[in-house]
Write an enzyme that holds these catalytic residues in place. Structure first.
Site, PDB file in Angstrom:
ATOM      1  N   HIS A   1       0.817  -1.231   0.000  1.00  8.68           N
ATOM      2  CA  HIS A   1       0.000   0.000   0.000  1.00  8.68           C
ATOM      3  C   HIS A   1       0.849   1.279   0.000  1.00  8.68           C
ATOM      4  O   HIS A   1       0.307   2.377  -0.139  1.00  8.68           O
ATOM      5  CB  HIS A   1      -0.924   0.055   1.222  1.00  8.68           C
ATOM      6  CG  HIS A   1      -1.949  -1.027   1.279  1.00  8.68           C
ATOM      7  ND1 HIS A   1      -2.819  -1.283   0.253  1.00  8.68           N
ATOM      8  CD2 HIS A   1      -2.228  -1.945   2.250  1.00  8.68           C
ATOM      9  CE1 HIS A   1      -3.607  -2.305   0.584  1.00  8.68           C
ATOM     10  NE2 HIS A   1      -3.258  -2.730   1.789  1.00  8.68           N
TER      11      HIS A   1
ATOM     12  N   ASP B   1      -2.833 -10.829  -2.036  1.00 16.53           N
ATOM     13  CA  ASP B   1      -3.346 -10.264  -0.782  1.00 16.53           C
ATOM     14  C   ASP B   1      -4.815  -9.878  -0.988  1.00 16.53           C
ATOM     15  O   ASP B   1      -5.217  -9.500  -2.091  1.00 16.53           O
ATOM     16  CB  ASP B   1      -2.505  -9.030  -0.434  1.00 16.53           C
ATOM     17  CG  ASP B   1      -2.795  -8.456   0.949  1.00 16.53           C
ATOM     18  OD1 ASP B   1      -1.995  -8.688   1.863  1.00 16.53           O
ATOM     19  OD2 ASP B   1      -3.832  -7.769   1.096  1.00 16.53           O
TER      20      ASP B   1
ATOM     21  N   HIS C   1      -6.323  -7.351  -0.146  1.00 13.61           N
ATOM     22  CA  HIS C   1      -6.472  -5.907  -0.408  1.00 13.61           C
ATOM     23  C   HIS C   1      -5.771  -5.524  -1.710  1.00 13.61           C
ATOM     24  O   HIS C   1      -4.730  -6.103  -2.040  1.00 13.61           O
ATOM     25  CB  HIS C   1      -5.881  -5.099   0.753  1.00 13.61           C
ATOM     26  CG  HIS C   1      -6.475  -5.456   2.085  1.00 13.61           C
ATOM     27  ND1 HIS C   1      -5.827  -6.289   2.974  1.00 13.61           N
ATOM     28  CD2 HIS C   1      -7.662  -5.122   2.644  1.00 13.61           C
ATOM     29  CE1 HIS C   1      -6.598  -6.455   4.049  1.00 13.61           C
ATOM     30  NE2 HIS C   1      -7.711  -5.762   3.870  1.00 13.61           N
TER      31      HIS C   1
ATOM     32  N   ASP D   1      -3.908 -12.807   4.081  1.00 13.31           N
ATOM     33  CA  ASP D   1      -5.225 -12.383   4.562  1.00 13.31           C
ATOM     34  C   ASP D   1      -6.326 -12.762   3.573  1.00 13.31           C
ATOM     35  O   ASP D   1      -7.488 -12.488   3.796  1.00 13.31           O
ATOM     36  CB  ASP D   1      -5.252 -10.874   4.875  1.00 13.31           C
ATOM     37  CG  ASP D   1      -4.621 -10.031   3.783  1.00 13.31           C
ATOM     38  OD1 ASP D   1      -4.331 -10.553   2.686  1.00 13.31           O
ATOM     39  OD2 ASP D   1      -4.409  -8.820   4.037  1.00 13.31           O
TER      40      ASP D   1
HETATM   41 ZN   LIG Z   1      -3.942  -7.187   2.987  1.00 11.28          ZN
END
Ligand SMILES: [Zn+2]
Length: 311
Positions: free
Chosen positions: A127, A164, A166, A248
């Protein structure tokens, strides 16, 4: 000769977010704990302590003023960058060791080997933006690595894949202006950080975003991910594959709603290993991103490394 390097650094434990933060140091401790229970795998790995990336290397992807700011904030005892993202006194050492692990792994992949590595690092990286941290991430470990592979090792084409849960918004931002780096991200949608729509292909159509609803059958995620990887490599044979391995995306993670199981980690890893063998002599560098149920994370890393070793 070991076929997989396991890279980490004790400094990654010095990024102190506090135990109430989901990205706490217990995540990282769970990995060697799980690994020690698998003596056969433990002995198959080439264990290495990573170096620290230097500011010039980080400037391959980041604004040097931002890099200097992280170092200065750590030196004065830390600060909070946003509601989720913390710099502590040890964070400079941790974040540069995390990025350094990926760079070391690339040196091995393009040098005398092992050609495959797993980097057990924190804070995560996907990120982080050019001039700011966000979403628990300070430095774009994998994005820095992609630019480093090109600058230092003469890689022409780099593939980054990110499973991931996200969206790897930071990675996308740091690589999308370089058409010779292709980026594939599968992620829950709608979900944090809110970016990563399928029609967002980047300015050079070199980004493959795969937004997926939560709670779908496991196989749906596996096939969507692999088909995006295959689309991203039509007429594009990478010289190295970088993997943002976020666990995750496993069922039961407190920060995601995907349904993947350990067998899927193994399957996805084996699929990438086999593609990397066809494309680029097996060069595959995997770096830990998310995964917030520590026991599951430890088990997933072991299954992932077993598949990377080929056992
Ligand atoms: Zn993540």
């Amino acid at each position: 000769m070991p076929s997989l390097a396991y890279l980490s650094h004790s400094d990654c434990g010095r990024h102190d977010t506090g135990w109430s933060h989901p990205e706490h140091v217990g995540r990282l401790r769970a990995i060697p704990r799980a690994l020690r229970e698998d003596a056969e795998l433990f002995h198959l790995l080439e264990h290495r302590e990573s170096r620290h990336a230097d500011p010039a290397e980080l400037a391959l992807a980041h604004d040097p003023r931002y890099v200097a700011m992280i170092r200065e904030l750590a030196e004065v005892g830390g600060a909070r960058l946003d509601a989720d993202t913390v710099v502590s006194e040890g964070s400079w050492a941790a974040a540069t060791a995390g990025a350094g692990a990926v760079l070391d792994a690339l040196d091995l992949a393009f040098g005398d080997g092992p050609r495959r590595s797993f980097c057990a690092v924190r804070p995560p990286g996907h990120h982080a933006l050019r001039d700011s941290g966000m979403g628990f991430c300070l430095l774009g470990n994998v994005a820095v690595g992609a630019h480093y592979a090109r600058a230092r090792h003469g890689a022409e084409r780099v593939l980054i894949v990110d499973w991931d849960v996200h969206h790897g918004n930071g990675t996308q931002a740091l690589v999308q202006d370089t058409p010779a780096i292709h980026f594939v991200s599968m992620h829950q949608w709608p979900w944090y950080p809110g970016t990563g729509a399928a029609q967002d292909r980047g300015p050079h159509q070199s980004v493959w975003n795969v937004p997926m609803a939560a709670g779908l059958p496991r196989e749906t995620y596996v096939s969507a991910f692999l088909s995006a990887v295959d689309s991203a490599t039509v007429g594009f044979t990478p010289d190295v594959v970088l993997l943002s391995a976020g666990f995750d995306s496993l069922a039961g993670d407190p920060l995601g709603g995907f349904t993947l199981e350990m067998d899927d980690v193994e399957r996805l890893t084996m699929e990438l290993v086999s593609r990397a063998e066809q494309w680029c002599d097996g060069r595959l560098v995997s770096s830990l991103e998310g995964g917030y149920a520590p026991e599951r994370l430890g088990e997933a890393c072991v299954r992932h490394m077993r598949a990377l070793v080929g056992r």
